[in-house]
Design a protein around this motif. Structure first.
Motif, PDB file in Angstrom:
ATOM      1  N   ILE A   1       0.835  -1.206   0.000  1.00  0.00           N
ATOM      2  CA  ILE A   1       0.000   0.000   0.000  1.00  0.00           C
ATOM      3  C   ILE A   1       0.867   1.252   0.000  1.00  0.00           C
ATOM      4  O   ILE A   1       0.633   2.199  -0.753  1.00  0.00           O
ATOM      5  N   TYR A   2       1.899   1.247   0.838  1.00  0.00           N
ATOM      6  CA  TYR A   2       2.800   2.403   0.876  1.00  0.00           C
ATOM      7  C   TYR A   2       3.626   2.504  -0.413  1.00  0.00           C
ATOM      8  O   TYR A   2       3.947   3.603  -0.867  1.00  0.00           O
ATOM      9  N   GLY A   3       3.957   1.360  -0.991  1.00  0.00           N
ATOM     10  CA  GLY A   3       4.670   1.385  -2.266  1.00  0.00           C
ATOM     11  C   GLY A   3       3.822   1.989  -3.370  1.00  0.00           C
ATOM     12  O   GLY A   3       4.311   2.740  -4.214  1.00  0.00           O
ATOM     13  N   ARG A   4       2.525   1.693  -3.344  1.00  0.00           N
ATOM     14  CA  ARG A   4       1.609   2.274  -4.342  1.00  0.00           C
ATOM     15  C   ARG A   4       1.498   3.788  -4.143  1.00  0.00           C
ATOM     16  O   ARG A   4       1.498   4.558  -5.110  1.00  0.00           O
TER      17      ARG A   4
ATOM     18  N   LYS B   1      17.509  -2.277   3.952  1.00  0.00           N
ATOM     19  CA  LYS B   1      16.655  -1.536   3.024  1.00  0.00           C
ATOM     20  C   LYS B   1      15.972  -0.356   3.717  1.00  0.00           C
ATOM     21  O   LYS B   1      15.846   0.732   3.155  1.00  0.00           O
ATOM     22  N   TYR B   2      15.528  -0.591   4.969  1.00  0.00           N
ATOM     23  CA  TYR B   2      14.884   0.489   5.712  1.00  0.00           C
ATOM     24  C   TYR B   2      15.861   1.623   6.002  1.00  0.00           C
ATOM     25  O   TYR B   2      15.532   2.807   5.849  1.00  0.00           O
ATOM     26  N   ASP B   3      17.075   1.282   6.412  1.00  0.00           N
ATOM     27  CA  ASP B   3      18.086   2.311   6.689  1.00  0.00           C
ATOM     28  C   ASP B   3      18.407   3.117   5.433  1.00  0.00           C
ATOM     29  O   ASP B   3      18.576   4.344   5.488  1.00  0.00           O
ATOM     30  N   LYS B   4      18.495   2.427   4.301  1.00  0.00           N
ATOM     31  CA  LYS B   4      18.777   3.131   3.042  1.00  0.00           C
ATOM     32  C   LYS B   4      17.620   4.053   2.661  1.00  0.00           C
ATOM     33  O   LYS B   4      17.827   5.206   2.252  1.00  0.00           O
ATOM     34  N   ALA B   5      16.373   3.555   2.792  1.00  0.00           N
ATOM     35  CA  ALA B   5      15.203   4.369   2.460  1.00  0.00           C
ATOM     36  C   ALA B   5      15.112   5.585   3.381  1.00  0.00           C
ATOM     37  O   ALA B   5      14.743   6.682   2.941  1.00  0.00           O
TER      38      ALA B   5
ATOM     39  N   MET C   1       8.419   5.537   0.557  1.00  0.00           N
ATOM     40  CA  MET C   1       9.311   4.392   0.358  1.00  0.00           C
ATOM     41  C   MET C   1       9.908   3.942   1.691  1.00  0.00           C
ATOM     42  O   MET C   1      10.074   2.737   1.939  1.00  0.00           O
ATOM     43  N   MET C   2      10.233   4.897   2.545  1.00  0.00           N
ATOM     44  CA  MET C   2      10.756   4.551   3.872  1.00  0.00           C
ATOM     45  C   MET C   2       9.694   3.804   4.678  1.00  0.00           C
ATOM     46  O   MET C   2       9.987   2.779   5.334  1.00  0.00           O
ATOM     47  N   GLN C   3       8.457   4.280   4.643  1.00  0.00           N
ATOM     48  CA  GLN C   3       7.383   3.605   5.361  1.00  0.00           C
ATOM     49  C   GLN C   3       7.118   2.219   4.785  1.00  0.00           C
ATOM     50  O   GLN C   3       6.805   1.278   5.521  1.00  0.00           O
ATOM     51  N   MET C   4       7.265   2.072   3.451  1.00  0.00           N
ATOM     52  CA  MET C   4       7.089   0.763   2.834  1.00  0.00           C
ATOM     53  C   MET C   4       8.139  -0.217   3.352  1.00  0.00           C
ATOM     54  O   MET C   4       7.829  -1.376   3.675  1.00  0.00           O
ATOM     55  N   SER C   5       9.380   0.257   3.445  1.00  0.00           N
ATOM     56  CA  SER C   5      10.442  -0.610   3.963  1.00  0.00           C
ATOM     57  C   SER C   5      10.191  -0.984   5.417  1.00  0.00           C
ATOM     58  O   SER C   5      10.488  -2.108   5.850  1.00  0.00           O
ATOM     59  N   LYS C   6       9.600  -0.070   6.160  1.00  0.00           N
ATOM     60  CA  LYS C   6       9.291  -0.346   7.567  1.00  0.00           C
ATOM     61  C   LYS C   6       8.183  -1.388   7.681  1.00  0.00           C
ATOM     62  O   LYS C   6       8.230  -2.294   8.532  1.00  0.00           O
TER      63      LYS C   6
END
Length: 437
Positions: A128-131, A333-337, A281-286
């Motif tokens: 959902i966050y990615g969308r 991935k989360y740290d990078k985002a 994108m950061m929230q998606m990784s989370k």
């Protein structure tokens, strides 16, 4: 015969030069705006970037829509497990098939299977966050495309004004050429009367040659400006030259312009949207740490003959999956985002401050340009009066030839400087309006 050959030669030369002559096309500023919006390559590139981002967003429909797959498989096997499973799927098992000898060494078994598979996402929070991130990115590209169109309107306005300026320079130098030629005739007459020396005639001839050279250079600038305008319009410039319908403005119009930076400016909105996309994108990784719930199902048809459908069966189910630990991959991935989001925020802040600095600088340039127009106009008028006085005194034998030439040169220089200052003021005003739009 010689006369006929001469006529033929003249005809050939006329055809040759007519084939290599430049077509002069009159064009107005309003025509340019429509053409640049329809044909400019930079705008087309921006539109394709937006379409690419839109396609990325459309791909996220898979978050809600099912994935459906149809397959048809045919096998021939003597593998014990495959042979027994194929007969079981075909619903043709008999008690004789449980004979250990048959189980261990089955005969050749054929199986033709038609399979309809469906996979339906149910709960995927990270998706959902990615969308949302893809949608925000698409909106950023749309805003950037609109800003690109605004910039190209400014650029084509500048190119049109430069074309006007080059034609103005040609006009000034043609007038100067006529004046210099008239002065040369007058000096030659005085020389024949013994009133001037040979050096005076030579000095005037040198001046005529200089003006001819400047005129040729100005005509080359006309073609250069025309070629750049053709490039902006994505048109072939070979064999043609644009000529503006409107002449370069000969005066400036002072008007009040709002010099406050607007956050509604398309490029600033695009930068904010870009930061928002990185945040999503950061929230998606989370949310990638949360479990996912997906449904699946299949409908299968089996037979021992090609295209047969003797046996049927279906399968439905749901899967709750949770990637508890993937070797620090999701954490990385989360740290990078997160770092990308923070970088985007800093870049947006820097861009806004840089835009404000550019706005303040342009506002000062507009005031400097206004002052330059006033001074150059005064200098041009004074140089005209000085040249008129010297020309009259020279006719009376009271001025030197070198002083007359110097005064004539100054008139041309000051008129060109005045036209240049008017161009700079008007373009700076357009640029300031672009920065505050």
């Amino acid at each position: 015969m010689k006369k006929i050959k001469g006529i033929v030669l003249v005809g050939v030369l006329l055809v040759y030069f007519s084939g290599h002559s430049q077509d002069t096309l009159s064009i107005s500023k309003s025509d340019l705006f429509q053409k640049v919006a329809d044909k400019n390559l930079q705008i087309k590139i921006a539109e394709k970037s937006y379409q690419s981002a839109k396609a990325d967003y459309n791909q996220t429909n898979t978050l809600f829509l099912p994935n459906i797959n149809v397959s048809y498989t045919g096998i021939s096997t003597t593998n014990p497990l495959m042979a027994f499973g194929s007969k079981l799927n075909q619903e043709i098992l008999t008690p004789a098939d449980f004979n250990p000898a048959v189980l261990n060494d089955p005969a050749v078994t054929q199986n033709f299977a038609t399979k309809f598979e469906i996979q339906q996402p149910l709960i995927n929070v990270d998706g959902i966050y990615g969308r949302q991130a893809a949608k925000t990115k698409m909106e950023a590209y749309q805003l950037q495309t609109e800003r690109t169109k605004e910039y190209l309107i400014l650029e084509v306005t500048k190119a049109y004004m430069q074309l006007q300026l080059t034609y103005k320079a040609v006009k000034v130098l043609e007038k100067a050429e006529a004046t210099a030629t008239a002065n040369l005739k007058m000096v030659e007459n005085y020389f024949k009367q013994g009133l001037l020396q040979k050096t005076d005639v030579l000095n005037v001839k040198v001046r005529v040659g200089e003006i001819n050279n400047q005129l040729q250079y100005a005509k080359s600038n006309v073609q250069n400006a025309s070629d750049y305008l053709a490039f902006l319009l994505n048109e072939d410039s070979k064999g043609k030259t644009y000529k503006p319908i409107e002449e370069l403005e000969n005066a400036i119009e002072i008007e009040a312009i709002n010099t406050q930076l607007s956050e509604n400016r398309k490029d600033i909105q695009a930068m904010n949207k870009s930061s928002e996309a990185f945040e999503k994108m950061m929230q998606m990784s989370k949310m990638n740490f949360l479990p996912r719930l997906n449904a699946f199902g299949s409908y299968e048809l089996y037979d021992s003959t090609f295209l047969g459908t003797a046996a049927k069966g279906y399968l439905v189910g749901a899967q709750l999956s949770w990637n508890v630990f993937d070797g620090y991959k999701s954490i990385g991935k989360y740290d990078k985002a997160k770092a990308d989001f923070q970088k985007a925020e800093v870049e947006t802040e820097q861009y806004i401050k840089q835009s404000q600095m550019e706005l303040n600088k342009t506002n000062r340039q507009l005031k400097d340009a206004e002052n330059k127009v006033n001074l150059s106009q005064l200098a041009f008028e004074q140089s005209q009066e000085a040249f008129r006085i010297r020309q009259n005194r020279f006719a009376q034998g009271l001025e030197k030839t070198t002083d007359l030439l110097l005064s004539e040169t100054q008139v041309i220089q000051k008129e060109l400087e005045y036209s240049q200052s008017v161009f700079e003021y008007n373009f700076t005003k357009h640029y300031l309006q672009f920065l505050t739009k």
